[in-house]
Design a protein around this motif. Sequence first.
Motif, mmCIF file in Angstrom:
data_model
loop_
_atom_site.group_PDB
_atom_site.id
_atom_site.type_symbol
_atom_site.label_atom_id
_atom_site.label_comp_id
_atom_site.label_asym_id
_atom_site.label_seq_id
_atom_site.Cartn_x
_atom_site.Cartn_y
_atom_site.Cartn_z
ATOM 1 N N TRP A 121 0.848 -1.197 0.000
ATOM 2 C CA TRP A 121 0.000 0.000 0.000
ATOM 3 C C TRP A 121 0.878 1.239 0.000
ATOM 4 O O TRP A 121 1.875 1.304 0.713
ATOM 5 C CB TRP A 121 -0.926 0.001 1.220
ATOM 6 N N CYS A 126 -4.176 11.273 -5.944
ATOM 7 C CA CYS A 126 -5.320 10.634 -6.589
ATOM 8 C C CYS A 126 -5.243 10.861 -8.095
ATOM 9 O O CYS A 126 -4.915 11.959 -8.550
ATOM 10 C CB CYS A 126 -6.627 11.206 -6.039
ATOM 11 N N CYS A 137 -4.574 9.519 -2.180
ATOM 12 C CA CYS A 137 -5.303 8.258 -2.127
ATOM 13 C C CYS A 137 -4.358 7.141 -1.683
ATOM 14 O O CYS A 137 -3.147 7.208 -1.913
ATOM 15 C CB CYS A 137 -5.871 7.905 -3.501
ATOM 16 N N GLU A 139 -3.328 3.428 -2.366
ATOM 17 C CA GLU A 139 -3.433 2.466 -3.466
ATOM 18 C C GLU A 139 -2.518 1.293 -3.196
ATOM 19 O O GLU A 139 -1.456 1.462 -2.607
ATOM 20 C CB GLU A 139 -3.028 3.126 -4.786
ATOM 21 N N SER A 141 -0.129 -1.759 -4.681
ATOM 22 C CA SER A 141 0.684 -2.141 -5.818
ATOM 23 C C SER A 141 1.017 -3.626 -5.721
ATOM 24 O O SER A 141 1.071 -4.185 -4.625
ATOM 25 C CB SER A 141 1.984 -1.322 -5.805
#
Length: 152
Positions: A121, A126, A137, A139, A141
């Motif tokens: 993470w 964003c 944000c 996200e 991977s």
Amino acid sequence: TLLVTAREIKYPDGIGPGSQVSGSAGEFFRYKHVFVKPPDDEDRIESLKMAEDVKCKACEVLLGHLLKRAESLTEDHILDQLDGELDGPVVLGDSAQENRVNQNRKGCNKHFKDELLLRGWHVRRCAEENEHGRTWCLEQSDKLPSERDVDT
């Protein structure tokens, strides 16, 4: 044409490659390695803005992992997971900074590294506008970071 604005990262006066940096601020208990320069107040303000944008998603992901490890879903077992105690004794090495970080890897610090960062993470800008007006944000991977990446 893609235009990206960012602050230049440069070494502060008196600090260069290989310099040892220490202090009593929280980041000196969380990171073993400092990339280019130690954080300043501007960096701290930016990190607080990032945290504000991703805190709910981070909490959701983190709790999802912790609850799976709980012995049961009773209050005591859940609280045991939230405590974030070390799994065993800390192995001390030659570096005072690494020892300090390893001894303080507990609670939220441990959870953030183990349950978010080491699972891929990342906090990123964003990609598109969102209904909440967030700039940052959380996200995930496919590429997992190394322990060194997480400790830098």
